[in-house]
Design a protein around this motif. Structure first.
Motif, mmCIF file in Angstrom:
data_model
loop_
_atom_site.group_PDB
_atom_site.id
_atom_site.type_symbol
_atom_site.label_atom_id
_atom_site.label_comp_id
_atom_site.label_asym_id
_atom_site.label_seq_id
_atom_site.Cartn_x
_atom_site.Cartn_y
_atom_site.Cartn_z
ATOM 1 N N ASP A 65 0.775 -1.005 0.234
ATOM 2 C CA ASP A 65 -0.255 -0.213 0.127
ATOM 3 C C ASP A 65 0.909 1.198 -0.378
ATOM 4 O OD1 ASP A 65 -3.116 1.169 0.462
ATOM 5 O OD2 ASP A 65 -1.740 2.144 1.140
ATOM 6 N N GLU A 66 0.459 2.479 -0.633
ATOM 7 C CA GLU A 66 1.268 3.543 -0.715
ATOM 8 C C GLU A 66 1.406 4.101 0.502
ATOM 9 O OE1 GLU A 66 0.683 8.326 -2.232
ATOM 10 O OE2 GLU A 66 -0.824 6.758 -3.366
ATOM 11 N N LEU B 130 5.135 3.791 2.171
ATOM 12 C CA LEU B 130 6.199 4.200 0.963
ATOM 13 C C LEU B 130 6.694 5.826 1.699
ATOM 14 C CD1 LEU B 130 5.619 3.452 -2.469
ATOM 15 C CD2 LEU B 130 6.958 2.564 -0.469
ATOM 16 N N THR B 131 5.550 5.778 2.187
ATOM 17 C CA THR B 131 5.255 7.755 2.865
ATOM 18 C C THR B 131 5.040 7.934 4.337
ATOM 19 O OG1 THR B 131 2.371 7.730 3.292
ATOM 20 C CG2 THR B 131 3.573 8.280 1.042
ATOM 21 N N VAL C 42 3.007 -1.528 -6.488
ATOM 22 C CA VAL C 42 2.298 -0.534 -5.167
ATOM 23 C C VAL C 42 1.054 -0.031 -5.500
ATOM 24 C CG1 VAL C 42 2.017 1.967 -3.985
ATOM 25 C CG2 VAL C 42 4.507 0.681 -4.934
ATOM 26 N N PRO D 120 -1.482 2.586 -5.032
ATOM 27 C CA PRO D 120 -2.058 3.639 -4.512
ATOM 28 C C PRO D 120 -2.369 3.921 -3.849
ATOM 29 C CG PRO D 120 -2.200 3.861 -7.005
ATOM 30 C CD PRO D 120 -1.794 2.381 -6.494
ATOM 31 N N SER E 290 5.111 0.765 -10.447
ATOM 32 C CA SER E 290 5.889 0.557 -9.527
ATOM 33 C C SER E 290 6.938 1.150 -9.233
ATOM 34 C CB SER E 290 4.898 -0.641 -9.211
ATOM 35 O OG SER E 290 3.835 -0.498 -9.248
ATOM 36 N N PHE F 242 6.946 5.065 -9.048
ATOM 37 C CA PHE F 242 6.478 5.192 -8.551
ATOM 38 C C PHE F 242 7.463 5.379 -7.477
ATOM 39 C CE2 PHE F 242 3.544 5.823 -4.725
ATOM 40 C CZ PHE F 242 2.340 6.513 -5.513
ATOM 41 N N ILE F 243 7.943 4.123 -6.803
ATOM 42 C CA ILE F 243 9.235 4.052 -5.462
ATOM 43 C C ILE F 243 10.425 4.722 -5.974
ATOM 44 C CG2 ILE F 243 10.806 2.629 -4.033
ATOM 45 C CD1 ILE F 243 9.005 0.230 -5.169
ATOM 46 N N ARG G 276 8.632 8.565 -4.448
ATOM 47 C CA ARG G 276 8.765 8.571 -3.014
ATOM 48 C C ARG G 276 10.163 8.836 -2.377
ATOM 49 N NH1 ARG G 276 4.720 10.237 -3.958
ATOM 50 N NH2 ARG G 276 2.221 9.780 -3.435
#
Length: 274
Positions: free
Chosen positions: A164-165, A168-169, A198, A200, A262, A265-266, A269
């Protein structure tokens, strides 16, 4: 004063490891003090490890291999200590992971243990176990790092990871730790037999919000699901419980970005963490 009685190496893996260290040391004609000097560890620690009163760290094993010129013998034996000293359910998971052909792991809030950096694992463990001693925390980190040797085998299992996003956050350990962890994930996406995808935030609600899933699949044997919470861990073998969770993981993949997207996306981030 009589010489101390030698430890029986057949009593435990730790005893065997300690006896091997002593054998290799004595083959070089070194005392415990000499080995301690050459490795930059204390003589008392060398003695404790040789008598199985203290478990060696991986760094200790590596350093001893270097100075004793063993070709990596002690590091190769080192993971067995973690299996022996771990709780029964951890030993079971170790064994099952090594036998599995495929691992499917969905995580809602943290990086899976097989892909955690040491700094990330330490920050996560310290936060989650505030009443544990420093020694207890480090023992847990050692076990987690030992599990990761699975991925370095010549024939590792196929690993599918859904994140899940939020993974990463969430700032586990601060910006530096997170940047290092996401960089580690990004490198993992380039390894064969590893797929990381991932999910999002903008997909909204999905079935994975109920919690993480680890499905272990074997050749010629039914799937097993591993579940863990703050209080306990369990291995599910009943098909009536395993099959729906296995199907849930497969359904979750429809919400995830493809592998290449993905990875991008990683990386995006990762660059937000400093």
């Amino acid at each position: 004063m009589p010489a101390p009685k030698e430890l029986d190496p057949s009593t435990s893996v730790s005893a065997y490891w300690g006896s091997e260290l002593r054998r290799l040391r004595e083959a070089m004609g070194w005392s415990q003090q000499e080995l301690a000097r050459r490795t930059s560890y204390s003589t008392s620690l060398v003695g404790l490890i040789e008598t199985a009163a203290r478990a060696p760290t991986r760094k200790f094993a590596q350093r001893c291999d270097e100075v004793l010129e063993t070709g990596g013998t002690l590091v190769k034996l080192w993971p067995l200590i973690g299996r022996e000293s771990s709780p029964a359910w951890v030993r079971s998971l170790f064994e099952l992971e090594w036998e599995a052909r495929t691992l499917r792991n969905y995580q809602l809030s943290v990086v899976p243990g097989l892909l955690q950096t040491e700094d990330y694992a330490r920050a996560l463990t310290r936060a989650g176990r505030p009443f544990d001693t420093e020694k207890e925390v480090e023992e847990m980190i050692t076990v987690r790092m030992q599990r990761q040797r699975l991925l370095d085998r010549p024939d590792p299992p196929i690993l599918f990871v859904l994140l899940d996003e939020a993974v990463l956050t969430r700032p586990i350990g601060g910006g530096g730790v997170m940047r290092g962890q996401l960089e580690h994930l990004l490198k993992a996406t380039m390894r064969p037999r590893i797929t990381i995808q991932v999910i999002p935030f903008d997909v909204g609600a999905h079935a994975g919000l109920a919690g993480p899933i680890l499905v272990l699949s074997f050749k010629g044997a039914p799937d097993i699901v591993y579940m863990e919470n703050a209080e306990a861990a369990q291995l599910l073998v009943d098909p009536a419980r395993v099959d729906p969770l296995s199907a849930q993981f497969d359904a979750l993949r429809s919400y995830a970005l493809p592998q290449a997207a993905s990875a991008a996306f990683i990386e995006k981030r990762m660059n937000t963490w400093t």
